[in-house]
Design a protein around this motif. Structure first.
Motif, PDB file in Angstrom:
ATOM      1  N   SER A  89     -98.162  47.619  65.290  1.00  9.75           N
ATOM      2  CA  SER A  89     -97.760  46.480  64.464  1.00  9.75           C
ATOM      3  C   SER A  89     -98.369  45.197  65.012  1.00  9.75           C
ATOM      4  CB  SER A  89     -96.230  46.354  64.419  1.00  9.75           C
ATOM      5  OG  SER A  89     -95.702  46.017  65.685  1.00  9.75           O
ATOM      6  N   ILE A  90     -98.698  44.285  64.087  1.00 11.40           N
ATOM      7  CA  ILE A  90     -99.210  42.984  64.520  1.00 11.40           C
ATOM      8  C   ILE A  90     -98.082  42.187  65.163  1.00 11.40           C
ATOM      9  CG2 ILE A  90    -100.401  40.879  63.813  1.00 11.40           C
ATOM     10  CD1 ILE A  90    -101.366  42.388  61.329  1.00 11.40           C
ATOM     11  N   GLY A  91     -96.888  42.272  64.588  1.00 11.39           N
ATOM     12  CA  GLY A  91     -95.714  41.597  65.126  1.00 11.39           C
ATOM     13  C   GLY A  91     -94.477  42.444  64.899  1.00 11.39           C
ATOM     14  N   ASN A  92     -93.371  42.076  65.555  1.00 12.63           N
ATOM     15  CA  ASN A  92     -92.125  42.821  65.364  1.00 12.63           C
ATOM     16  C   ASN A  92     -90.920  41.882  65.478  1.00 12.63           C
ATOM     17  OD1 ASN A  92     -91.629  42.444  68.169  1.00 12.63           O
ATOM     18  ND2 ASN A  92     -92.642  44.368  68.676  1.00 12.63           N
ATOM     19  N   LEU A  93     -89.735  42.467  65.401  1.00 11.00           N
ATOM     20  CA  LEU A  93     -88.520  41.658  65.427  1.00 11.00           C
ATOM     21  C   LEU A  93     -88.380  40.876  66.729  1.00 11.00           C
ATOM     22  CD1 LEU A  93     -85.863  40.760  64.145  1.00 11.00           C
ATOM     23  CD2 LEU A  93     -84.809  42.874  64.994  1.00 11.00           C
ATOM     24  N   ASP A  94     -88.785  41.466  67.836  1.00 11.11           N
ATOM     25  CA  ASP A  94     -88.717  40.751  69.111  1.00 11.11           C
ATOM     26  C   ASP A  94     -89.628  39.517  69.086  1.00 11.11           C
ATOM     27  OD1 ASP A  94     -86.890  42.510  70.159  1.00 11.11           O
ATOM     28  OD2 ASP A  94     -88.366  43.672  71.302  1.00 11.11           O
ATOM     29  N   ASP A  95     -90.801  39.663  68.496  1.00 13.66           N
ATOM     30  CA  ASP A  95     -91.713  38.525  68.385  1.00 13.66           C
ATOM     31  C   ASP A  95     -91.118  37.436  67.499  1.00 13.66           C
ATOM     32  OD1 ASP A  95     -93.717  39.881  69.881  1.00 13.66           O
ATOM     33  OD2 ASP A  95     -94.304  40.969  68.082  1.00 13.66           O
TER      34      ASP A  95
ATOM     35  N   LEU B  56     -84.468  26.895  63.874  1.00 12.54           N
ATOM     36  CA  LEU B  56     -83.626  27.247  65.019  1.00 12.54           C
ATOM     37  C   LEU B  56     -82.198  27.585  64.612  1.00 12.54           C
ATOM     38  CD1 LEU B  56     -84.859  24.658  67.675  1.00 12.54           C
ATOM     39  CD2 LEU B  56     -85.458  27.070  67.461  1.00 12.54           C
ATOM     40  N   LYS B  57     -81.738  27.037  63.500  1.00 10.20           N
ATOM     41  CA  LYS B  57     -80.378  27.328  63.045  1.00 10.20           C
ATOM     42  C   LYS B  57     -80.220  28.781  62.616  1.00 10.20           C
ATOM     43  CE  LYS B  57     -81.347  25.613  58.347  1.00 10.20           C
ATOM     44  NZ  LYS B  57     -81.037  24.548  57.367  1.00 10.20           N
ATOM     45  N   HIS B  58     -81.354  29.463  62.363  1.00 10.64           N
ATOM     46  CA  HIS B  58     -81.288  30.864  61.952  1.00 10.64           C
ATOM     47  C   HIS B  58     -81.294  31.818  63.151  1.00 10.64           C
ATOM     48  CE1 HIS B  58     -81.827  29.674  57.803  1.00 10.64           C
ATOM     49  NE2 HIS B  58     -82.920  29.019  58.117  1.00 10.64           N
ATOM     50  N   LYS B  59     -81.488  31.260  64.346  1.00 10.91           N
ATOM     51  CA  LYS B  59     -81.590  32.087  65.545  1.00 10.91           C
ATOM     52  C   LYS B  59     -80.339  32.939  65.765  1.00 10.91           C
ATOM     53  CE  LYS B  59     -81.824  31.590  70.565  1.00 10.91           C
ATOM     54  NZ  LYS B  59     -81.913  30.627  71.682  1.00 10.91           N
ATOM     55  N   GLU B  60     -79.157  32.344  65.606  1.00 10.00           N
ATOM     56  CA  GLU B  60     -77.915  33.080  65.845  1.00 10.00           C
ATOM     57  C   GLU B  60     -77.768  34.238  64.870  1.00 10.00           C
ATOM     58  OE1 GLU B  60     -73.078  32.259  65.945  1.00 10.00           O
ATOM     59  OE2 GLU B  60     -74.490  30.572  66.155  1.00 10.00           O
TER      60      GLU B  60
ATOM     61  N   LEU C 112     -88.406  32.042  67.155  1.00 11.20           N
ATOM     62  CA  LEU C 112     -87.249  31.181  66.908  1.00 11.20           C
ATOM     63  C   LEU C 112     -86.738  30.556  68.195  1.00 11.20           C
ATOM     64  CD1 LEU C 112     -85.178  33.298  64.340  1.00 11.20           C
ATOM     65  CD2 LEU C 112     -86.491  31.220  63.884  1.00 11.20           C
ATOM     66  N   ASN C 113     -86.900  31.283  69.278  1.00 16.10           N
ATOM     67  CA  ASN C 113     -86.386  30.828  70.564  1.00 16.10           C
ATOM     68  C   ASN C 113     -87.356  29.891  71.286  1.00 16.10           C
ATOM     69  OD1 ASN C 113     -84.195  31.009  72.446  1.00 16.10           O
ATOM     70  ND2 ASN C 113     -85.481  32.272  73.771  1.00 16.10           N
ATOM     71  N   GLY C 114     -88.591  29.827  70.776  1.00 13.36           N
ATOM     72  CA  GLY C 114     -89.618  29.052  71.461  1.00 13.36           C
ATOM     73  C   GLY C 114     -89.589  27.575  71.136  1.00 13.36           C
ATOM     74  N   ALA C 115     -90.168  26.816  72.009  1.00 17.11           N
ATOM     75  CA  ALA C 115     -90.189  25.366  71.834  1.00 17.11           C
ATOM     76  C   ALA C 115     -91.038  24.954  70.643  1.00 17.11           C
ATOM     77  CB  ALA C 115     -90.724  24.702  73.100  1.00 17.11           C
TER      78      ALA C 115
ATOM     79  N   ASN D  83    -100.447  35.953  72.736  1.00 14.23           N
ATOM     80  CA  ASN D  83    -100.842  34.842  71.890  1.00 14.23           C
ATOM     81  C   ASN D  83    -101.100  35.250  70.440  1.00 14.23           C
ATOM     82  OD1 ASN D  83    -101.483  32.034  71.657  1.00 14.23           O
ATOM     83  ND2 ASN D  83    -103.633  32.621  71.478  1.00 14.23           N
ATOM     84  N   LEU D  84    -101.725  36.418  70.238  1.00 13.63           N
ATOM     85  CA  LEU D  84    -102.028  36.879  68.879  1.00 13.63           C
ATOM     86  C   LEU D  84    -100.755  37.114  68.081  1.00 13.63           C
ATOM     87  CD1 LEU D  84    -104.455  37.688  67.037  1.00 13.63           C
ATOM     88  CD2 LEU D  84    -103.971  40.055  67.697  1.00 13.63           C
ATOM     89  N   ARG D  85     -99.759  37.703  68.726  1.00 12.23           N
ATOM     90  CA  ARG D  85     -98.501  37.976  68.032  1.00 12.23           C
ATOM     91  C   ARG D  85     -97.775  36.674  67.689  1.00 12.23           C
ATOM     92  NH1 ARG D  85     -97.708  43.632  69.053  1.00 12.23           N
ATOM     93  NH2 ARG D  85     -95.533  43.599  68.365  1.00 12.23           N
ATOM     94  N   GLN D  86     -97.796  35.729  68.606  1.00 11.30           N
ATOM     95  CA  GLN D  86     -97.211  34.411  68.336  1.00 11.30           C
ATOM     96  C   GLN D  86     -97.898  33.754  67.143  1.00 11.30           C
ATOM     97  OE1 GLN D  86     -96.826  31.683  71.651  1.00 11.30           O
ATOM     98  NE2 GLN D  86     -96.684  33.366  73.104  1.00 11.30           N
ATOM     99  N   GLN D  87     -99.203  33.827  67.129  1.00 16.50           N
ATOM    100  CA  GLN D  87     -99.966  33.225  66.038  1.00 16.50           C
ATOM    101  C   GLN D  87     -99.634  33.886  64.702  1.00 16.50           C
ATOM    102  OE1 GLN D  87    -104.154  33.307  66.927  1.00 16.50           O
ATOM    103  NE2 GLN D  87    -103.888  32.274  68.897  1.00 16.50           N
ATOM    104  N   PHE D  88     -99.464  35.200  64.718  1.00 13.91           N
ATOM    105  CA  PHE D  88     -99.169  35.910  63.473  1.00 13.91           C
ATOM    106  C   PHE D  88     -97.809  35.510  62.899  1.00 13.91           C
ATOM    107  CE2 PHE D  88     -97.204  39.603  61.342  1.00 13.91           C
ATOM    108  CZ  PHE D  88     -98.004  39.607  60.207  1.00 13.91           C
TER     109      PHE D  88
END
Length: 220
Positions: free
Chosen positions: A184-190, A205-209, A195-198, A3-8
């Motif tokens: 790290s507080i966040g990373n590329l996977d986060d 979302l157009k930047h996801k690809e 971008l992939n989350g609802a 949750n913390l990483r999502q928030q960041f």
């Protein structure tokens, strides 16, 4: 993502610090995203950012005695994180360096508390690792021990030109070279998970690809 990483990630996007589009990195790559911690530039935003730094450090379980902020961005980040830690019941000293030695007053290049014990280096990102190397040298020269590096965002990408990419990232190289963890507080996977989350803004979302393709090409 926890949750913390999502928030960041969401916080960084909302403040315009994490942006999507077409950007040229310091390495000359065309990146679909850009993170500029210098845009955390008002009191309320810095206070919130410091909460992320402080909580991430406490959650890491790393044992530490003080903080060190390399000039220039690290100065603000280390001092703000010390304030946030105090608010969480952990009063921690901090220090930072000058780019040029002062030849009057107290003199020297280190400002703040004496470097001693286990020291956490606090910065925004790691690119070439120059700031970390200089910080480690200063801390060890003072007889203290660098115990971790704490950054905002880990881009998780390999260094070097196309065709000659390093097998590891700048963060991994720092860990290997100095034998200290990089938190790290966040990373590329986060970021990709955001971008992939609802909950992500439909415009993003157009930047996801593009981010996915970049991660495939340069990611570790």
């Amino acid at each position: 993502m926890n949750n913390l990483r999502q928030q960041f990630i969401a916080f960084s996007v909302s403040k315009g610090v994490l942006r999507f589009g077409e950007f040229t990195t310091k390495a000359g790559r065309q990146s679909p995203y850009f993170f500029n911690a210098g845009l955390f530039h008002d009191g309320a935003t810095l206070a919130e950012l410091a909460q992320f730094y402080a909580q991430t450090l406490l959650d890491s379980g790393v044992e530490f005695d003080m903080l060190f902020g390399p000039a220039y961005k690290g100065i603000t980040l280390a001092s703000a994180t010390a304030v946030a830690l105090a608010g969480k019941g952990r009063n921690t000293s901090f220090a930072f360096n000058r780019k040029e030695a002062k030849d009057h007053g107290e003199g020297g290049t280190i400002v703040g508390a004496k470097l001693q014990g286990k020291v956490v280096i606090i910065d925004d990102v790691i690119s070439a690792g120059t700031s970390v190397r200089e910080s480690v040298d200063m801390i060890r020269a003072a007889g203290a021990e660098p115990c971790a590096v704490l950054i905002a965002l880990d881009r998780m990408e390999r260094s070097g030109p196309d065709g000659q990419l390093s097998p590891s990232s700048a963060v991994q190289e720092v860990t290997k070279q100095y034998g200290i963890p990089v938190i790290s507080i966040g990373n590329l996977d986060d970021l990709f998970g955001y971008l992939n989350g609802a909950g992500a803004d439909p415009e993003l979302l157009k930047h996801k690809e593009a981010v996915s393709a970049y991660r495939t090409r340069y990611g570790i």
